[in-house]
Write a protein that holds these residues in place. Structure first.
Motif, PDB file in Angstrom:
ATOM      1  N   ALA A  55       3.863  -4.413  -7.160  1.00  0.00           N
ATOM      2  CA  ALA A  55       4.903  -5.123  -7.890  1.00  0.00           C
ATOM      3  C   ALA A  55       4.487  -5.037  -9.532  1.00  0.00           C
ATOM      4  CB  ALA A  55       4.996  -6.729  -7.675  1.00  0.00           C
ATOM      5  N   LEU A  56       3.273  -4.716  -9.857  1.00  0.00           N
ATOM      6  CA  LEU A  56       2.995  -4.638 -10.975  1.00  0.00           C
ATOM      7  C   LEU A  56       2.935  -2.957 -11.429  1.00  0.00           C
ATOM      8  CD1 LEU A  56       0.057  -6.989 -11.221  1.00  0.00           C
ATOM      9  CD2 LEU A  56       2.230  -7.465 -12.266  1.00  0.00           C
ATOM     10  N   GLY A  57       3.345  -2.326 -10.606  1.00  0.00           N
ATOM     11  CA  GLY A  57       3.520  -0.754 -10.832  1.00  0.00           C
ATOM     12  C   GLY A  57       2.152  -0.049 -10.944  1.00  0.00           C
ATOM     13  N   ALA A  58       1.199  -0.744 -10.381  1.00  0.00           N
ATOM     14  CA  ALA A  58      -0.200  -0.255 -10.344  1.00  0.00           C
ATOM     15  C   ALA A  58      -0.490   1.308  -9.718  1.00  0.00           C
ATOM     16  CB  ALA A  58      -1.322  -1.054  -9.941  1.00  0.00           C
ATOM     17  N   THR A  59      -1.017   2.246 -10.140  1.00  0.00           N
ATOM     18  CA  THR A  59      -1.313   3.473  -9.746  1.00  0.00           C
ATOM     19  C   THR A  59      -2.583   3.825  -9.696  1.00  0.00           C
ATOM     20  OG1 THR A  59      -1.073   4.688 -11.896  1.00  0.00           O
ATOM     21  CG2 THR A  59       0.946   4.307 -10.524  1.00  0.00           C
ATOM     22  N   THR A  60      -3.044   4.802  -8.905  1.00  0.00           N
ATOM     23  CA  THR A  60      -4.408   5.055  -8.604  1.00  0.00           C
ATOM     24  C   THR A  60      -4.567   6.643  -8.861  1.00  0.00           C
ATOM     25  OG1 THR A  60      -6.730   4.949  -7.783  1.00  0.00           O
ATOM     26  CG2 THR A  60      -4.655   5.145  -6.483  1.00  0.00           C
ATOM     27  N   LEU A  61      -5.619   7.307  -9.054  1.00  0.00           N
ATOM     28  CA  LEU A  61      -5.955   8.725  -8.974  1.00  0.00           C
ATOM     29  C   LEU A  61      -6.435   9.212  -7.921  1.00  0.00           C
ATOM     30  CD1 LEU A  61      -5.970  11.428 -10.911  1.00  0.00           C
ATOM     31  CD2 LEU A  61      -8.312  10.958 -10.966  1.00  0.00           C
ATOM     32  N   ASP A  62      -5.494  10.286  -7.135  1.00  0.00           N
ATOM     33  CA  ASP A  62      -5.991  10.511  -5.752  1.00  0.00           C
ATOM     34  C   ASP A  62      -6.801  11.955  -6.191  1.00  0.00           C
ATOM     35  OD1 ASP A  62      -5.971  11.889  -3.305  1.00  0.00           O
ATOM     36  OD2 ASP A  62      -3.810  11.720  -3.034  1.00  0.00           O
ATOM     37  N   PRO A  63      -8.223  11.624  -5.677  1.00  0.00           N
ATOM     38  CA  PRO A  63      -9.033  12.724  -6.014  1.00  0.00           C
ATOM     39  C   PRO A  63      -8.847  14.168  -5.048  1.00  0.00           C
ATOM     40  CG  PRO A  63      -9.856  11.082  -4.428  1.00  0.00           C
ATOM     41  CD  PRO A  63      -8.631  10.561  -4.881  1.00  0.00           C
ATOM     42  N   ALA A  64      -7.947  13.899  -4.183  1.00  0.00           N
ATOM     43  CA  ALA A  64      -7.649  15.424  -3.511  1.00  0.00           C
ATOM     44  C   ALA A  64      -6.718  16.265  -4.172  1.00  0.00           C
ATOM     45  CB  ALA A  64      -6.953  15.021  -2.043  1.00  0.00           C
ATOM     46  N   THR A  65      -5.786  15.454  -4.800  1.00  0.00           N
ATOM     47  CA  THR A  65      -4.645  16.164  -5.579  1.00  0.00           C
ATOM     48  C   THR A  65      -4.813  16.144  -6.993  1.00  0.00           C
ATOM     49  OG1 THR A  65      -3.289  14.450  -5.665  1.00  0.00           O
ATOM     50  CG2 THR A  65      -3.141  15.845  -3.629  1.00  0.00           C
ATOM     51  N   GLY A  66      -5.564  15.122  -7.496  1.00  0.00           N
ATOM     52  CA  GLY A  66      -5.789  15.080  -9.154  1.00  0.00           C
ATOM     53  C   GLY A  66      -4.626  14.415  -9.677  1.00  0.00           C
ATOM     54  N   GLU A  67      -3.675  13.758  -8.897  1.00  0.00           N
ATOM     55  CA  GLU A  67      -2.382  13.306  -9.483  1.00  0.00           C
ATOM     56  C   GLU A  67      -2.448  11.708  -9.285  1.00  0.00           C
ATOM     57  OE1 GLU A  67       0.800  15.036  -7.224  1.00  0.00           O
ATOM     58  OE2 GLU A  67       0.594  17.003  -8.171  1.00  0.00           O
ATOM     59  N   ARG A  68      -1.666  11.092 -10.079  1.00  0.00           N
ATOM     60  CA  ARG A  68      -1.596   9.552  -9.892  1.00  0.00           C
ATOM     61  C   ARG A  68      -0.547   9.255  -8.782  1.00  0.00           C
ATOM     62  NH1 ARG A  68      -5.421   7.084 -12.754  1.00  0.00           N
ATOM     63  NH2 ARG A  68      -4.105   5.195 -12.451  1.00  0.00           N
ATOM     64  N   THR A  69      -1.255   8.224  -8.045  1.00  0.00           N
ATOM     65  CA  THR A  69      -0.326   7.781  -6.870  1.00  0.00           C
ATOM     66  C   THR A  69      -0.285   6.272  -6.857  1.00  0.00           C
ATOM     67  OG1 THR A  69      -0.227   7.729  -4.476  1.00  0.00           O
ATOM     68  CG2 THR A  69      -2.341   7.645  -5.278  1.00  0.00           C
ATOM     69  N   PRO A  70       1.162   5.901  -6.637  1.00  0.00           N
ATOM     70  CA  PRO A  70       1.349   4.477  -6.537  1.00  0.00           C
ATOM     71  C   PRO A  70       0.688   3.735  -5.560  1.00  0.00           C
ATOM     72  CG  PRO A  70       3.256   5.664  -5.578  1.00  0.00           C
ATOM     73  CD  PRO A  70       2.448   6.550  -6.095  1.00  0.00           C
ATOM     74  N   ILE A  71       0.260   2.389  -5.727  1.00  0.00           N
ATOM     75  CA  ILE A  71      -0.182   1.468  -4.843  1.00  0.00           C
ATOM     76  C   ILE A  71       1.188   1.051  -3.835  1.00  0.00           C
ATOM     77  CG2 ILE A  71      -1.372  -0.752  -4.206  1.00  0.00           C
ATOM     78  CD1 ILE A  71      -3.163   1.254  -5.566  1.00  0.00           C
ATOM     79  N   ARG A  72       0.701   0.961  -2.481  1.00  0.00           N
ATOM     80  CA  ARG A  72       1.993   0.776  -1.543  1.00  0.00           C
ATOM     81  C   ARG A  72       1.686  -0.558  -0.910  1.00  0.00           C
ATOM     82  NH1 ARG A  72       2.162   6.134   2.136  1.00  0.00           N
ATOM     83  NH2 ARG A  72       0.010   5.915   2.315  1.00  0.00           N
ATOM     84  N   SER A  73       2.802  -1.456  -0.922  1.00  0.00           N
ATOM     85  CA  SER A  73       2.518  -2.799  -0.304  1.00  0.00           C
ATOM     86  C   SER A  73       2.786  -2.861   1.239  1.00  0.00           C
ATOM     87  CB  SER A  73       4.025  -3.582  -0.877  1.00  0.00           C
ATOM     88  OG  SER A  73       3.616  -4.962  -0.385  1.00  0.00           O
ATOM     89  N   VAL A  74       1.737  -3.477   1.768  1.00  0.00           N
ATOM     90  CA  VAL A  74       1.887  -3.641   3.241  1.00  0.00           C
ATOM     91  C   VAL A  74       2.961  -4.715   3.425  1.00  0.00           C
ATOM     92  CG1 VAL A  74       0.475  -4.560   5.218  1.00  0.00           C
ATOM     93  CG2 VAL A  74      -0.856  -3.125   3.281  1.00  0.00           C
ATOM     94  N   LEU A  75       3.257  -5.478   2.614  1.00  0.00           N
ATOM     95  CA  LEU A  75       4.396  -6.733   2.930  1.00  0.00           C
ATOM     96  C   LEU A  75       5.843  -5.823   2.449  1.00  0.00           C
ATOM     97  CD1 LEU A  75       2.733  -9.676   1.345  1.00  0.00           C
ATOM     98  CD2 LEU A  75       2.710  -8.694   3.655  1.00  0.00           C
ATOM     99  N   SER A  76       5.772  -4.649   2.507  1.00  0.00           N
ATOM    100  CA  SER A  76       7.240  -4.002   2.044  1.00  0.00           C
ATOM    101  C   SER A  76       7.814  -3.556   3.504  1.00  0.00           C
ATOM    102  CB  SER A  76       7.019  -2.902   1.214  1.00  0.00           C
ATOM    103  OG  SER A  76       6.063  -1.810   1.933  1.00  0.00           O
ATOM    104  N   PRO A  77       8.866  -3.303   3.350  1.00  0.00           N
ATOM    105  CA  PRO A  77       9.530  -3.083   4.948  1.00  0.00           C
ATOM    106  C   PRO A  77       8.585  -1.700   5.637  1.00  0.00           C
ATOM    107  CG  PRO A  77      11.307  -3.311   3.578  1.00  0.00           C
ATOM    108  CD  PRO A  77      10.018  -3.517   2.594  1.00  0.00           C
ATOM    109  N   GLU A  78       8.434  -0.725   4.563  1.00  0.00           N
ATOM    110  CA  GLU A  78       7.569   0.488   4.938  1.00  0.00           C
ATOM    111  C   GLU A  78       6.190   0.106   5.458  1.00  0.00           C
ATOM    112  OE1 GLU A  78       5.957   4.597   3.002  1.00  0.00           O
ATOM    113  OE2 GLU A  78       6.527   2.993   1.881  1.00  0.00           O
ATOM    114  N   GLY A  79       5.684  -0.801   4.829  1.00  0.00           N
ATOM    115  CA  GLY A  79       4.349  -1.447   5.026  1.00  0.00           C
ATOM    116  C   GLY A  79       4.278  -2.087   6.212  1.00  0.00           C
ATOM    117  N   LEU A  80       5.332  -2.907   6.705  1.00  0.00           N
ATOM    118  CA  LEU A  80       5.330  -3.878   7.859  1.00  0.00           C
ATOM    119  C   LEU A  80       5.753  -2.762   9.156  1.00  0.00           C
ATOM    120  CD1 LEU A  80       7.395  -6.953   6.638  1.00  0.00           C
ATOM    121  CD2 LEU A  80       4.902  -6.586   7.310  1.00  0.00           C
TER     122      LEU A  80
END
Length: 515
Positions: A55-80
């Motif tokens: 919800a805060l739009g947090a992202t992290t660096l993916d060491p495999a690709t070197g790109e920023r990737t967003p945090i995914r919510s387990v409580l979202s429809p996709e996460g559930l």
């Protein structure tokens, strides 16, 4: 509830600051939920934290690709949907699950036919007088082959061996107990603990590198070497400090209730030894033969089918030894007993399997949501800024483990909690996960003797009181404490030397990840 009451009574004589500390640790530890619920709560925390971060739009660096990737919510429809559809796969594919069951099938047969018990009795009771202490300590350090049962088998044997040699039986009991419990990770033979820990570490390492694999022998060099080092040091502490403190034994010649190894058991040990030597020779030939299918594509061994099959090979070796012993000693009368023994072993693993279900979900959600990467990258940056990315950080981490290790009696449960955070964190600083695992194991193992919630304590106290009728938990802890301190100090020093010299802790696992 009865276990807690028994432990509380035993703690009554543990006075002073240490006694208050232990009682405080026990009270806090008793309030911790069962590991099943502990991981269920952790899964809930991961779900809520991922929702907040997303919800805060947090992202992290993916060491495999070197790109920023967003945090995914387990409580979202996709996460559930992910949580529901992946639950079974998370469970059955959790690395420790299949590994530990496979290895324990063989170890269970070796234990139930009597091989492990006979080996321990023969080694301890037949030791020459001048080598009694060293043999008792060395065999006790290898006691983790028999898991928790070594706590009940070996200390009384050691007491009997010391009494027969004209020495204080309580010294034998204490030194064996300290070696079995505080030295639980040390061994010259890969055991179930190595399998379980490597599986948990592999799962945590895959948060950063999906292809990462930490082998069963990832810590073999370190702990096999430490078995010899600790045997010498513990022997010295026993003879120079514990025995002078206890003085000569002036009690009655109490019957030690220890059965000697009979002719059938000796025959079983000889046949089992021959079977194991032949099996190891055959295996060595199969691996070293030019062009062997067990070697890697480049002819190497470190990255090869042989290394991947070590858990199965360990299971087969214990199975061969156990069956050979059982047939020769007469404890295995029909082949139908073999699967029955395996089934009994699996029954004992049921509590572990139940805990694994919630643990696997918590770790899978932690990885899928990218929270694992977010915490790992943030922690790695902090370690790098503090200059603690290598052996310095590992030493600090090892000391940090002490308090949670005293609160949570299960080392595997504690490592399942800590590994997903610290293994990726150190990996992002280039530290091999096998080194992180070793740093955890030395403190978790050394502190075992001081865990008030150990369910075996009432049994140990009952056995000890044969030689110290008025002794309680305070007596046990005060006598064991010097060994605990020495074992931990020696292991920390060994880890420091290993890291400074860049020595591998196991085949293919140096301090830094190979580029």
């Amino acid at each position: 509830m009865a276990r807690i009451q028994t432990s509380d009574l035993a703690l009554a004589d543990a006075g002073g600051v240490s006694g208050k500390l232990l009682r405080g640790i026990e009270r806090v530890g008793n309030r911790l939920p069962h590991p099943f619920f502990l991981f269920l709560i952790l899964a809930g925390v991961v779900a809520v934290a991922s929702a907040v971060a997303a919800a805060l739009g947090a992202t992290t660096l993916d060491p495999a690709t070197g790109e920023r990737t967003p945090i995914r919510s387990v409580l979202s429809p996709e996460g559930l949907v992910y949580a529901v559809t992946s639950a079974i796969d998370n469970f059955v594919s959790f690395p420790p699950f299949g590994l530990i069951i496979t290895v324990m099938l063989g170890i269970g047969v070796a234990e139930r036919t009597g091989l492990l018990g006979a080996f321990m009795r023969a080694a301890v009771l037949s030791a020459p007088g001048w080598a009694v202490t060293f043999v008792v300590v060395f065999v006790s350090l290898m006691g983790n082959l028999a898991s928790d049962s070594a706590m009940v088998i070996l200390p009384p044997l050691a007491a009997a061996a010391f009494l027969a040699a004209g020495r204080h039986p309580l010294a034998g009991f204490i030194v064996s107990y300290a070696a079995v419990v505080a030295g639980f990770s040390a061994n010259v033979v890969p055991a179930g603990t190595d399998v379980l820990m490597s599986g948990i570490t592999t799962s945590a390492a895959q948060i950063v590198d999906p292809g990462a694999e930490v082998s069963v022998v990832a810590n073999y060099y370190f702990f096999a070497t430490s078995t010899i080092i600790l045997a010498v040091v513990i022997t010295f502490v026993c003879q120079r400090f514990l025995e002078p403190k206890l003085g000569p034994y002036r009690g009655e010649a109490v019957d030690a209730d220890v059965e000697p190894v009979d002719a059938a058991q000796r025959r079983g040990l000889v046949v089992a030894s021959v079977a194991l030597v032949l099996s190891l020779a055959l295996l060595a030939t199969a691996v070293l033969w030019p062009g062997s299918a067990l070697r890697g594509e480049d002819g190497g061994i470190l990255q090869s089918p042989f290394m991947s099959s070590i858990p199965v090979l360990i299971m087969l070796l214990f199975l061969i030894g156990g069956v050979a012993y059982g047939v020769a000693a007469g404890t295995l009368r029909t082949w139908a007993q073999v699967p029955e023994m395996m089934a009994e072993t699996v029954k004992e693993l049921v509590p572990f399997i139940v805990v694994i279900f919630t643990a696997a979900q918590a770790i899978a959600w932690f990885s899928w949501s990218q929270l694992g990467l977010l915490i790992a990258t943030s922690g790695a940056e902090g370690l790098e800024a503090a200059g603690l990315g290598g052996i310095g950080g590992l030493m600090l981490f090892s000391v940090f483990v002490l308090l949670p290790a005293l609160l949570l009696a299960s080392g595997s449960a504690l490592w399942t909690l800590l590994a997903p955070i610290f293994v990726p964190m150190f990996m992002l600083n280039g530290v091999d996960p096998a080194y992180v695992q070793a740093a955890f194991r030395i403190t978790d193992s050394a502190s075992n003797t001081l865990v008030p919630m150990n369910p075996m304590l009432p049994v140990i106290l009952g056995l000890m009181q044969k030689w110290a009728p008025k002794g309680g938990l305070g007596t046990l802890f005060s006598l064991v404490m010097p060994f605990t301190i020495v074992i931990w100090a020696v292991w920390l020093l060994q880890l420091l030397v290993w890291g400074l010299l860049g020595l591998p802790v196991g085949p293919g696992h140096g301090l830094m990840i190979a580029g």
